[in-house]
Design an enzyme around this catalytic site. Structure first.
Site, mmCIF file in Angstrom:
data_model
loop_
_atom_site.group_PDB
_atom_site.id
_atom_site.type_symbol
_atom_site.label_atom_id
_atom_site.label_comp_id
_atom_site.label_asym_id
_atom_site.label_seq_id
_atom_site.Cartn_x
_atom_site.Cartn_y
_atom_site.Cartn_z
ATOM 1 N N GLY A 226 0.622 -4.951 0.904
ATOM 2 C CA GLY A 226 -0.553 -5.007 0.027
ATOM 3 C C GLY A 226 -0.273 -5.729 -1.287
ATOM 4 N N ALA B 180 0.869 -1.175 0.000
ATOM 5 C CA ALA B 180 0.000 0.000 0.000
ATOM 6 C C ALA B 180 0.911 1.232 0.000
ATOM 7 C CB ALA B 180 -0.888 -0.023 1.223
ATOM 8 N N GLU C 83 -0.609 -9.311 -0.487
ATOM 9 C CA GLU C 83 -2.054 -9.534 -0.278
ATOM 10 C C GLU C 83 -2.798 -9.586 -1.614
ATOM 11 O OE1 GLU C 83 -1.990 -6.201 2.451
ATOM 12 O OE2 GLU C 83 -2.748 -7.467 4.054
ATOM 13 N N GLU D 54 4.533 -4.987 7.373
ATOM 14 C CA GLU D 54 3.789 -3.902 8.006
ATOM 15 C C GLU D 54 4.268 -3.573 9.417
ATOM 16 O OE1 GLU D 54 2.453 -6.332 6.226
ATOM 17 O OE2 GLU D 54 0.934 -5.535 4.882
HETATM 18 N N1 CAA Z 1 4.587 3.112 -0.908
HETATM 19 C C1 CAA Z 1 4.990 4.252 -1.500
HETATM 20 N N2 CAA Z 1 6.128 4.363 -2.199
HETATM 21 C C2 CAA Z 1 6.895 3.275 -2.289
HETATM 22 C C3 CAA Z 1 6.543 2.044 -1.714
HETATM 23 C C4 CAA Z 1 5.331 1.992 -0.978
HETATM 24 N N3 CAA Z 1 4.883 0.854 -0.405
HETATM 25 N N4 CAA Z 1 7.527 1.148 -1.944
HETATM 26 C C5 CAA Z 1 8.445 1.794 -2.676
HETATM 27 N N5 CAA Z 1 8.079 3.071 -2.890
HETATM 28 C C6 CAA Z 1 8.795 4.111 -3.641
HETATM 29 C C7 CAA Z 1 9.968 4.633 -2.841
HETATM 30 O O1 CAA Z 1 9.539 5.623 -1.901
HETATM 31 C C8 CAA Z 1 10.835 5.184 -3.929
HETATM 32 O O2 CAA Z 1 10.312 6.417 -4.334
HETATM 33 P P1 CAA Z 1 11.318 7.662 -4.634
HETATM 34 O O3 CAA Z 1 12.146 7.170 -5.791
HETATM 35 O O4 CAA Z 1 10.377 8.767 -4.984
HETATM 36 O O5 CAA Z 1 12.102 7.858 -3.416
HETATM 37 C C9 CAA Z 1 10.598 4.198 -5.078
HETATM 38 O O6 CAA Z 1 9.383 3.528 -4.791
HETATM 39 C C10 CAA Z 1 11.699 3.155 -5.169
HETATM 40 O O7 CAA Z 1 11.820 2.522 -3.904
HETATM 41 P P2 CAA Z 1 13.209 2.412 -3.111
HETATM 42 O O8 CAA Z 1 14.113 3.550 -3.461
HETATM 43 O O9 CAA Z 1 12.896 2.209 -1.674
HETATM 44 O O10 CAA Z 1 13.791 1.085 -3.767
HETATM 45 P P3 CAA Z 1 14.784 0.045 -3.081
HETATM 46 O O11 CAA Z 1 15.246 -0.861 -4.157
HETATM 47 O O12 CAA Z 1 15.815 0.713 -2.268
HETATM 48 O O13 CAA Z 1 13.849 -0.800 -2.071
HETATM 49 C C11 CAA Z 1 11.877 -1.958 -1.395
HETATM 50 C C12 CAA Z 1 12.775 -1.567 -2.556
HETATM 51 C C13 CAA Z 1 12.609 -2.955 -0.474
HETATM 52 C C14 CAA Z 1 10.634 -2.642 -1.954
HETATM 53 C C15 CAA Z 1 11.496 -0.706 -0.591
HETATM 54 O O14 CAA Z 1 10.989 0.277 -1.494
HETATM 55 C C16 CAA Z 1 10.460 -0.923 0.459
HETATM 56 O O15 CAA Z 1 10.760 -1.455 1.532
HETATM 57 N N6 CAA Z 1 9.206 -0.503 0.191
HETATM 58 C C17 CAA Z 1 8.136 -0.553 1.141
HETATM 59 C C18 CAA Z 1 7.639 -1.981 1.343
HETATM 60 C C19 CAA Z 1 6.562 -2.015 2.401
HETATM 61 O O16 CAA Z 1 6.790 -1.713 3.547
HETATM 62 N N7 CAA Z 1 5.322 -2.414 2.002
HETATM 63 C C20 CAA Z 1 4.213 -2.513 2.887
HETATM 64 C C21 CAA Z 1 3.420 -1.246 2.883
HETATM 65 S S1 CAA Z 1 2.171 -1.235 4.136
HETATM 66 C C22 CAA Z 1 0.898 -2.143 3.515
HETATM 67 O O17 CAA Z 1 0.954 -2.668 2.427
HETATM 68 C C23 CAA Z 1 -0.276 -2.213 4.415
HETATM 69 C C24 CAA Z 1 -1.356 -3.142 3.996
HETATM 70 O O18 CAA Z 1 -1.347 -4.322 4.266
HETATM 71 C C25 CAA Z 1 -2.520 -2.631 3.339
#
Ligand code: CAA
Length: 261
Positions: free
Chosen positions: A112, A67, A115, A135
């Protein structure tokens, strides 16, 4: 249909390919994307000629990285409830889709994204796939059905371990624990999905729909009621032209030509 965050294509007759298309945010699911997913799924439901839905993410790096954290960070509890409900609607709609939905996962399928993949009927993973429910790193539990579908797919203990530690699982482990049904080289993912879709599209459409419905509805009730539902589905198929054609073709030693009636 024109979407801002999705691509909905029909690469072959009866086969839909739905791509979450926000590669700069690793296809993260914001509210607008969830709303578009609801519309896209409804369009597939409305097409009686639909046979299979393939669901994937744009780019090589991620299926869907979760998400949208930027959008979620300032939500109130009431807004978070509405956001979770919007996500749940998408996941339920995929599960209730009359035709099989198959997730093609390359790269990250986190939160998400995991999911969304689990709401499909099964998952084909590229060797680059990484699954997880991270999460708890963000101060929240999963909110689009992850605690429930992960536990149903891999069992309670494994689900609890993954959800409480946020440990990521690579494709080979995902295969070993039953989260995905097969792992293919990343370059072959789309073709493998299309090949599978073609196989399903060639089967009796009414029977495929009844079989999907029976599996899903049966898992929600006790075995006796589940088997009674299967009997009802089996009997209903005998009112179809496809049943007559399928059995006649077998007895005449030729390929069946199904009409979907
Ligand atoms: N939401 C918003 N933006 C996201 C995102 C997310 N879940 N995941 C990645 N992005 C964005 C980053 O902010 C980044 O944007 P910018 O270039 O503008 O800075 C871009 O995508 C590239 O990401 P990274 O620079 O972080 O890439 P990386 O290779 O270093 O890492 C990754 C990749 C490990 C997937 C890392 O991006 C990450 O950990 N992302 C978040 C994963 C996460 O926590 N997901 C769960 C979200 S909560 C949820 O989903 C709740 C639910 O159940 C409903």
């Amino acid at each position: 249909m024109n979407f801002q965050n999705l691509l909905l294509e029909q690469p072959e007759t009866g086969v839909y390919l739905l791509t979450v298309n926000r590669p700069r945010a690793l296809n993260a699911l914001n509210a607008a994307t969830l709303a578009e997913l609801t519309q896209a799924i409804a369009a597939v439901v409305a097409d009686s000629a639909a046979r299979v839905l393939l669901l994937t993410g744009a780019g090589e790096k991620a299926f869907v990285a979760g998400a949208d954290i930027g959008e979620m960070q300032s939500l109130t509890a009431a807004q978070a409830q509405a956001f979770s409900e919007a996500g749940m609607r998408v996941m339920h709609a995929l599960e209730a889709l009359p035709v099989p939905a198959i997730a093609l996962v390359q790269g990250y399928a986190l939160g998400g994204g995991c999911e969304l993949a689990m709401a499909c009927d099964w998952i084909i993973a590229a060797d680059s796939a990484v699954f997880g429910q991270p999460e708890v790193n963000l101060g929240i539990p999963p909110g689009f059905g992850g605690t429930q579908r992960l536990a149903r797919l891999v069992g309670r203990a494994r689900a609890l371990e993954l959800v409480t530690t946020a440990r990521q699982v690579r494709a080979d482990e995902a295969l070993a624990i039953g989260l995905v049904t097969q792992v293919v080289p990343a370059a072959a993912l789309r073709d493998r999905g299309l090949e599978l879709a073609r196989t399903i599209a060639a089967k009796a459409p009414v029977a495929v729909r009844l079989a999907k419905q029976a599996v899903h509805r049966g898992l929600d009730v006790d075995l006796g009621n589940a088997c009674a539902q299967e009997t009802a589905a089996f009997a209903l198929a005998f009112a179809s032209a496809d049943q007559r054609e399928g059995m006649r073709a077998f007895l005449e030693k030729r390929s069946a030509k199904f009409s979907g009636q």
